[in-house]
Design a protein around this motif. Structure first.
Motif, PDB file in Angstrom:
ATOM      1  N   PRO A   1     -68.609 108.818  -0.846  1.00 60.33           N
ATOM      2  CA  PRO A   1     -67.390 108.421  -0.130  1.00 60.33           C
ATOM      3  C   PRO A   1     -66.513 107.585  -1.072  1.00 60.33           C
TER       4      PRO A   1
ATOM      5  N   TYR B   1     -63.725 105.997  -1.248  1.00 56.88           N
ATOM      6  CA  TYR B   1     -62.628 105.398  -0.507  1.00 56.88           C
ATOM      7  C   TYR B   1     -62.052 104.227  -1.316  1.00 56.88           C
TER       8      TYR B   1
ATOM      9  N   VAL C   1     -65.580 112.566  -1.598  1.00 53.83           N
ATOM     10  CA  VAL C   1     -64.605 112.465  -0.507  1.00 53.83           C
ATOM     11  C   VAL C   1     -63.502 111.506  -0.917  1.00 53.83           C
TER      12      VAL C   1
ATOM     13  N   ASN D   1     -59.880 109.578   0.030  1.00 57.97           N
ATOM     14  CA  ASN D   1     -59.337 109.044   1.284  1.00 57.97           C
ATOM     15  C   ASN D   1     -58.170 108.108   0.977  1.00 57.97           C
TER      16      ASN D   1
ATOM     17  N   TYR E   1     -60.564 113.445   3.328  1.00 58.53           N
ATOM     18  CA  TYR E   1     -61.028 112.736   4.519  1.00 58.53           C
ATOM     19  C   TYR E   1     -60.066 112.921   5.691  1.00 58.53           C
TER      20      TYR E   1
ATOM     21  N   ASP F   1     -64.585 113.114   9.772  1.00 52.09           N
ATOM     22  CA  ASP F   1     -65.325 111.905  10.138  1.00 52.09           C
ATOM     23  C   ASP F   1     -65.211 111.652  11.642  1.00 52.09           C
TER      24      ASP F   1
ATOM     25  N   TYR G   1     -67.513 101.119   1.300  1.00 56.99           N
ATOM     26  CA  TYR G   1     -67.126 102.205   0.404  1.00 56.99           C
ATOM     27  C   TYR G   1     -65.909 101.850  -0.453  1.00 56.99           C
TER      28      TYR G   1
END
Length: 261
Positions: free
Chosen positions: A21, A23, A53, A55, A88, A124, A242
């Protein structure tokens, strides 16, 4: 020109890999310093599959527009034959009020230029309930054709095993456990024909400062779970687990690789 790759990460010869993740907002400039440790680990472990991922803003941000400048610069540096980049999208447990927003977010990612367009979508806040299955089927059937030449990679995150196992049948990867490291046990996993480990991912936060090799051996070598990630970053006291890469990222990925050799 970015040439679309098979999203099975063809050069990644190992069966199990790492779901990251990411992020973390990349710093400006050509080096994308906040993501640099991940770039190095991807290059150092070409046989390990990575699902990354991105985001930008609880989704793509700038609905209908292109990615933020830093993402335009830095996503291309993630590109490798063992990497699948996922955009995401939060789904608010399949809420009717959120459905149009989900479609808009997916369409925004799909409209990004090819050099930084994701290979698929990470949904998510997935309900995992039977009553919402049709909603998620619709999300998936809309998203998949828009990425990677009609073969977009789809991940669902209910945060735990869904109450309806049909969710495994509509996705490529499903987070069957997203939890504190201290609260997780492999015994809580459901592994079988309708809940295949080849479609399961585990993400744990507040992890130890060095890779837990016995747990990695259980999850990867014995259970054959598809993707595993442990971060030292913390969600205790409402923290974002994250917003930093793990301090032991390279050692963790090396342990994932070693567990399959």
């Amino acid at each position: 020109m970015h040439i679309a790759r098979a999203v099975t990460a063809a050069a990644a010869t190992l069966s199990s890999g790492v779901l990251v993740p990411l992020y973390i907002y990349p710093s400006g400039g050509p080096d994308c310093a906040n993501w640099a440790p991940l770039f190095k680990s991807i290059a150092a472990h070409p046989t390990v599959p990575f699902w990354v991922v991105i985001n930008p803003n609880s989704g793509p941000g700038n609905n209908g527009g292109q990615a933020p400048k830093e993402y335009q610069q830095c996503i291309p540096l993630l590109r490798a034959s063992n990497v699948v980049v996922l955009g995401y999208v939060h789904t608010s447990e399949g809420s009717t009020k959120r459905q149009a927003g989900v479609t808009q977010d997916v369409n925004t990612y799909a409209g990004w230029k090819s050099s930084y367009k994701p290979d698929g979508i990470f949904f998510d806040e997935v309900s995992g309930k039977s009553k919402d299955l049709t909603t998620y089927k619709n999300f998936v059937s809309h998203a998949r054709p828009l990425f990677n030449n009609g073969k977009g990679f789809i991940t669902l995150n209910p945060g735990a095993a869904p109450s309806d196992t049909s969710y495994y049948g509509i996705t490529d990867l499903l987070l069957s456990a997203e939890d504190f490291y201290k609260d997780f046990s492999p015994n809580q996993l459901s592994l079988g024909p309708s809940t295949p480990p080849s479609k399961q991912a585990i993400v744990l936060t507040d992890g130890p400062s060095s890779p837990p090799t016995s747990l990695i051996s259980q999850v990867i070598t014995k259970d054959h779970v598809k993707a595993f990630y442990i971060t030292t970053d913390s969600q205790a006291n409402g923290g974002n687990p994250y917003d930093n890469l793990p301090t032991d990222l390279e050692k963790f990925i090396a342990a994932i690789q070693a567990a399959q050799q």
